[in-house]
Enzyme design. Structure first.
Site, short mmCIF file in Angstrom:
data_model
loop_
_atom_site.label_atom_id
_atom_site.label_comp_id
_atom_site.label_asym_id
_atom_site.label_seq_id
_atom_site.Cartn_x
_atom_site.Cartn_y
_atom_site.Cartn_z
N VAL A 129 0.90 -1.26 -0.06
CA VAL A 129 0.09 0.02 -0.33
C VAL A 129 0.95 1.30 -0.11
O VAL A 129 1.69 1.21 0.74
CB VAL A 129 -1.06 0.11 1.38
CG1 VAL A 129 -2.03 -1.04 1.10
CG2 VAL A 129 -0.10 -0.05 2.57
N ASP A 130 0.62 2.16 -0.85
CA ASP A 130 1.26 3.58 -1.03
C ASP A 130 0.32 4.31 -0.43
O ASP A 130 -0.79 4.70 -0.85
CB ASP A 130 1.45 3.91 -2.52
CG ASP A 130 2.53 2.98 -3.13
OD1 ASP A 130 3.38 2.36 -2.42
OD2 ASP A 130 2.50 2.60 -4.09
N VAL A 131 0.69 5.16 0.82
CA VAL A 131 -0.10 5.69 1.59
C VAL A 131 0.59 7.52 1.59
O VAL A 131 1.73 7.45 1.95
CB VAL A 131 0.07 5.45 3.01
CG1 VAL A 131 -1.18 6.19 3.75
CG2 VAL A 131 -0.41 3.93 3.02
#
Length: 253
Positions: A129-131
């Site tokens: 996940v890129d947050v």
């Protein structure tokens, strides 16, 4: 020997390696084959290769390059980037990679994760996940190497990844990427509290102190970094490196 994995994450762009800052301004840092040979000598725990242009360009993995990389590596490896079909997963494993990393396809083709887990087992499938943190302090997810916003909440998405069967989740802070300003411990803590699978902290590490904080304070099971392993000194000279094993064993569980 410490049990906490310390993982270099290497970004592929074309045939070369680059390093970004906040997912922007990729700087060329060298040939992936030479880098693998150096990491072999340093006996790293694991390597993760992410092709940052595959998904945005709508193309699949560069199998020729991955075959060359796999032919040199002595450590376990994971690959992510442009994976949308089960046959791509099969081909990557056939080349010698132990894990595949799924990010964009988790939003567009979640069944792919179920199918891959059913064949290869959870231990071989990694969610990523890129947050980003918004101005109001909320966490916002993105895909396609950070270029496309996603509406699902962070907590709901990581829980979905867990339910789909991933064996671990890489949590990558876009805001901290390449800055070496320390991990977003609040982010790591939030994800670690939401799922029971191992969480890999990524984005912002500057040294072993940050590794220890991610594990001991935020609940990460493993730590990953990019800049820390490819740059040295205040002027960020390119030099492949890895922390001293004795110091890692002393500071990490």
């Amino acid at each position: 020997m410490n049990k906490t994995r310390v993982i270099p994450v290497l970004l592929l762009r074309g045939k070369g390696l680059v390093k970004t800052v906040k997912f922007k301004d990729p700087k060329y840092i060298g040939d992936p084959i030479n880098s693998v040979r150096i990491f072999n000598e340093k006996e790293v725990d694991e390597l993760v290769f992410l092709d940052i242009t595959a998904a945005p360009e709508g193309r699949g993995p560069d199998y020729e390059l991955l075959a060359d990389i796999a032919g040199e590596a002595f450590m376990p490896m994971a690959y992510g980037g442009g994976i949308t079909k089960l046959e791509q997963v099969q081909r990557i494993f056939a080349l010698g990679f132990e894990k595949v990393v799924i990010d964009t396809a988790a939003y567009t083709s979640p069944q792919l994760i179920c199918d891959a887990v059913g064949i290869y087992g959870s231990q071989s499938i990694v969610g990523c996940v890129d947050v980003r943190r918004t101005l109001l302090g909320r966490y916002e997810l993105s895909s396609h190497a950070g270029k496309s916003k996603q509406s699902i909440s962070l907590k709901d998405h990581v829980k979905e990844l867990e339910s789909l069967g991933v064996g671990e989740i890489i949590v990558n802070s876009v805001d901290r990427d390449g800055t070496q300003s320390g991990y977003d411990l609040k982010l790591i803590r939030e994800v670690s509290a939401s799922v029971s699978v191992p969480v890999v902290a990524c984005g912002g590490a500057s040294g072993i102190d940050d590794f220890a904080a991610a594990v001991n304070e935020a609940g990460a099971s493993a730590v990953a970094a990019g800049s820390l392993f490819v740059f040295v000194g205040p002027h960020r000279a390119v030099l492949i490196n890895y922390p001293d094993r004795t110091e890692l064993a002393r500071r990490l569980p």
